[in-house]
Design an enzyme around this catalytic site. Sequence first.
Site, PDB file in Angstrom:
ATOM      1  N   SER A  68       0.830  -1.209   0.000  1.00 24.33           N
ATOM      2  CA  SER A  68       0.000   0.000   0.000  1.00 24.33           C
ATOM      3  C   SER A  68       0.861   1.253   0.000  1.00 24.33           C
ATOM      4  CB  SER A  68      -0.914   0.028   1.223  1.00 24.33           C
ATOM      5  OG  SER A  68      -1.738  -1.104   1.252  1.00 24.33           O
TER       6      SER A  68
HETATM    7  N1  SAM Z   1      -1.385  -3.382   3.586  1.00 24.29           N
HETATM    8  C1  SAM Z   1      -0.624  -4.280   2.751  1.00 24.29           C
HETATM    9  C2  SAM Z   1       0.805  -3.854   2.691  1.00 24.29           C
HETATM   10  O1  SAM Z   1       1.173  -2.933   3.416  1.00 24.29           O
HETATM   11  O2  SAM Z   1       1.555  -4.441   1.917  1.00 24.29           O
HETATM   12  C3  SAM Z   1      -1.140  -4.307   1.351  1.00 24.29           C
HETATM   13  C4  SAM Z   1      -2.345  -5.070   1.221  1.00 24.29           C
HETATM   14  S1  SAM Z   1      -2.846  -5.330  -0.441  1.00 24.29           S
HETATM   15  C5  SAM Z   1      -3.368  -3.730  -0.919  1.00 24.29           C
HETATM   16  C6  SAM Z   1      -4.340  -6.233  -0.101  1.00 24.29           C
HETATM   17  C7  SAM Z   1      -4.116  -7.657   0.290  1.00 24.29           C
HETATM   18  O3  SAM Z   1      -5.364  -8.247   0.649  1.00 24.29           O
HETATM   19  C8  SAM Z   1      -3.580  -8.527  -0.855  1.00 24.29           C
HETATM   20  O4  SAM Z   1      -2.381  -9.123  -0.463  1.00 24.29           O
HETATM   21  C9  SAM Z   1      -4.682  -9.547  -1.090  1.00 24.29           C
HETATM   22  O5  SAM Z   1      -4.191 -10.815  -1.492  1.00 24.29           O
HETATM   23  C10 SAM Z   1      -5.337  -9.607   0.273  1.00 24.29           C
HETATM   24  N2  SAM Z   1      -6.711 -10.123   0.299  1.00 24.29           N
HETATM   25  C11 SAM Z   1      -7.715  -9.921  -0.577  1.00 24.29           C
HETATM   26  N3  SAM Z   1      -8.829 -10.577  -0.182  1.00 24.29           N
HETATM   27  C12 SAM Z   1      -8.518 -11.206   0.994  1.00 24.29           C
HETATM   28  C13 SAM Z   1      -9.237 -12.045   1.895  1.00 24.29           C
HETATM   29  N4  SAM Z   1     -10.517 -12.363   1.690  1.00 24.29           N
HETATM   30  N5  SAM Z   1      -8.591 -12.511   2.982  1.00 24.29           N
HETATM   31  C14 SAM Z   1      -7.286 -12.190   3.213  1.00 24.29           C
HETATM   32  N6  SAM Z   1      -6.548 -11.410   2.397  1.00 24.29           N
HETATM   33  C15 SAM Z   1      -7.165 -10.919   1.296  1.00 24.29           C
END
Ligand code: SAM
Length: 218
Positions: A68
């Site tokens: 992010s």
């Molecule tokens: N905050 C994180 C960082 O600092 O790197 C970035 C997160 S990224 C924008 C969103 C993450 O949510 C992705 O890695 C994605 O695979 C995960 N994700 C999406 N749906 C999900 C779910 N139902 N359960 C767990 N993780 C999920």
Amino acid sequence: MAYEFVDNYREKGARKQLVAHLRKRGIEEEAVLAAIGKVPRHFFFDKTFWNQAYKDIAFPIGDGQTISQPYTVAYQTELLHIGKGDKVLEIGTGSGYQTCVLMELGAEVYTIERQENLYKRTIQVLPYMGYTPHFFLGDGSRGIPEHAPYEKIIVTAGAPFVPEIMLRQLTIGGILVIPVGDAKEQKMVTVIRTGDNEFEKIELDTFRFVPLVGDQAW
Ligand code: SAM
């Protein structure tokens, strides 16, 4: 991806500049700024891209996902009002950067990621950096009821709605921060549990997240 765990002077300077930039963009809570100032974000990048690590941008981390944007991390973190010892559920571990920021604020973090490659990477990288949250692999769109309640819940992917089952995992006085909208853009939403069946919802600024995929999601 080749990691090089070197926290050299040049990178520290860039981190200070990032903190100054976030302050200018409106992040006010000093503890949040200090946490951003402590986490070496370049650890999450291949050495080739270290020059990108302290820019206020999201960046690909593989498997179609992104680390992010620092502003987004600071914005969501500020909304959570983390106190030392808060039990926090993070849905979407991704690179683990947000996890580290939460832990710098003294939170005990339960973090869940649905993509196995990312999960495998973070269970190695974070402990190496000195951060030991509780890691989970799976669909976090239903929260993690077995470990509830949580003082705070943060969702780091864009949801189509606020899952009721997540709200039930908050303590009274607990806060959920979740981006809600369509595939193109989402509003940041905070929900405060004010009573057993009472919730206060506030809609804030617009962001663009990768989708939350799962049972209570897309
Ligand atoms: N905050 C994180 C960082 O600092 O790197 C970035 C997160 S990224 C924008 C969103 C993450 O949510 C992705 O890695 C994605 O695979 C995960 N994700 C999406 N749906 C999900 C779910 N139902 N359960 C767990 N993780 C999920």
